[in-house]
Scaffold this motif. Structure first.
Motif, PDB file in Angstrom:
ATOM      1  N   HIS A   1     -21.981  -2.853  12.620  1.00  0.00           N
ATOM      2  CA  HIS A   1     -21.591  -3.425  11.560  1.00  0.00           C
ATOM      3  C   HIS A   1     -19.958  -3.400  11.392  1.00  0.00           C
ATOM      4  O   HIS A   1     -19.513  -3.411  10.294  1.00  0.00           O
TER       5      HIS A   1
ATOM      6  N   ARG B   1     -29.879   3.155   0.192  1.00  0.00           N
ATOM      7  CA  ARG B   1     -30.125   3.078   1.545  1.00  0.00           C
ATOM      8  C   ARG B   1     -31.455   3.851   2.149  1.00  0.00           C
ATOM      9  O   ARG B   1     -32.306   3.483   2.669  1.00  0.00           O
TER      10      ARG B   1
ATOM     11  N   ASP C   1     -31.715  -2.718   8.128  1.00  0.00           N
ATOM     12  CA  ASP C   1     -30.362  -2.129   8.138  1.00  0.00           C
ATOM     13  C   ASP C   1     -29.274  -2.805   7.640  1.00  0.00           C
ATOM     14  O   ASP C   1     -28.235  -2.523   6.936  1.00  0.00           O
ATOM     15  N   HIS C   2     -29.416  -4.410   7.726  1.00  0.00           N
ATOM     16  CA  HIS C   2     -28.324  -5.150   7.406  1.00  0.00           C
ATOM     17  C   HIS C   2     -28.517  -5.297   5.649  1.00  0.00           C
ATOM     18  O   HIS C   2     -27.450  -5.510   4.869  1.00  0.00           O
TER      19      HIS C   2
ATOM     20  N   ARG D   1     -24.413   0.399   3.702  1.00  0.00           N
ATOM     21  CA  ARG D   1     -23.881   0.842   5.011  1.00  0.00           C
ATOM     22  C   ARG D   1     -23.717   2.600   4.782  1.00  0.00           C
ATOM     23  O   ARG D   1     -23.479   2.945   3.860  1.00  0.00           O
TER      24      ARG D   1
END
Length: 376
Positions: free
Chosen positions: A78, A334, A311-312, A316
């Protein structure tokens, strides 16, 4: 030992494990904080500066008939940036366009295989012994006892270590441009380490090896043709070249779109249809003696696609290329999203391994192909 003593011992082990985990987490946090200023300085002028001018002609056949095939971002680390893969309408070659500059390659490779990512990637590559042995076994019908083998792009040398079980009398050397190959030599995974770019080192390796292998290496190179000419130089006459690369003609490439792991942007620069590579090898003086698709397939496509999408979508995790560490709320969100995705990850794994793997080649879903070529 009494039950009470066993309970105390278990508690002590648990406390020690917790202490080590906390220490490792704190160490990673400190390393990220130490790296952040350098990354922020690199990104101050924007990520576009890491891209060379766009090509107007195919690097494989020279045609000017190019069309965009994929636009995506860095879905693994990323890091900032947007990347395009173009397809040549005449020969089918796919390539990153515009391509990363040398400075860009350094930026996007940094902390992926080494640095922050070294432990994670070493664990991932080190646990694939069966796959590595299968790659070595692909040579046996053509040369059951090679004396010398050079693995180009060897990384930490895990292939060479596993291949010794198949070919115990073979001396395995490794070549890579990172310090991983020197680590492989210190750990005894390779007999000799060559560090640098293969085309630059090839003249001193002329006709030295019975076998040269390039497993998922060519797609990373800025000039695949130059790498193939270096391989021709290093393989002795009558020796063999083993190549394994992602298959851009896999149906998964179309079905999964940007979530197809082998696109691996921005690291993968070139994708060669098998017919193109066969013709290029023939032009260099090789004869292809084996072509494998099902045997080269790595059954991870659906699992990887689900993970990349999860994950996207999730906030983050901390990384030095982020302006600041994520707060507690983002970390919690997350974790919750990733936990919610566990059933989908398990289902994808089962489909990959038990439903699709046996039919991968028949369905056109094999994600890679392998060629064994003899130098005449």
């Amino acid at each position: 030992m009494s039950d009470h003593d066993e309970t105390k011992a278990d508690s002590a082990k648990s406390a020690e494990h917790s202490k080590k985990a906390k220490s490792a987490k704190n160490d990673k946090t400190e390393r990220i904080a130490a790296l952040r200023p350098a990354y922020q300085k690199d990104l101050a002028a924007g990520a576009d500066r890491f891209l060379a001018p766009r090509r107007t002609h195919c690097p494989w056949c020279g045609s000017g008939r190019l069309t965009p095939r994929l636009r995506t971002t860095d879905l693994l680390q990323h890091k900032p940036g947007r990347f395009t893969l173009d397809r040549c309408a005449d020969c089918g070659h796919l390539f990153q366009n515009p391509q990363l500059t040398e400075e860009g390659l350094e930026f996007y490779y940094r902390d992926f295989y080494d640095g922050l990512g070294e432990q994670r990637m070493s664990g991932a590559f080190g646990g694939r012994g069966a796959m590595y042995r299968a790659r070595a076994e692909a040579l046996l019908p053509h040369d059951p006892a090679p004396k010398t083998w050079l693995d180009v792009g060897t990384g930490h040398g895990h292939f060479c270590e596993s291949a010794r079980a198949v070919l115990p009398g073979t001396a395995f050397d490794g070549l890579d441009f990172t310090d991983g190959v020197e680590l492989a030599a210190r750990e005894g995974r390779v007999d000799h380490a060559h560090r640098g770019a293969f085309p630059d080192l090839a003249p001193e390796l002329t006709a030295r090896y019975d076998v040269v292998s390039m497993f998922h290496y060519l797609e990373h190179s800025t000039d695949p043709d130059r790498e193939l000419r270096a391989a021709h130089e290093a393989v002795r006459p009558g020796g063999h070249l083993l190549i394994e690369v992602p298959d851009p003609e896999s149906r998964y490439a179309r079905l999964l779109g940007r979530w197809w792991l082998p696109w691996l942007q921005p690291q993968h620069l070139h994708f060669m249809p098998v017919a193109n590579l066969r013709r290029r090898l023939a032009g260099l003086g090789f004869t292809v003696v084996a072509e494998q698709h099902a045997a080269a397939h790595d059954p991870v496509d659906l699992l990887a696609a689900v993970w990349l999408a999860l994950d996207h979508t999730a906030p983050r995790e901390d990384a030095p290329w982020l302006p600041e560490p994520p707060g507690a709320l983002r970390r919690t969100v997350r974790t919750a999203l990733l936990l919610a995705g566990v059933p989908a990850l398990i289902t994808a794994t089962l489909l990959d391994r038990f439903a699709i793997r046996p039919l991968s080649h028949r369905l056109g879903l094999a994600n890679a192909y392998r060629l064994v070529a003899r130098r005449e």
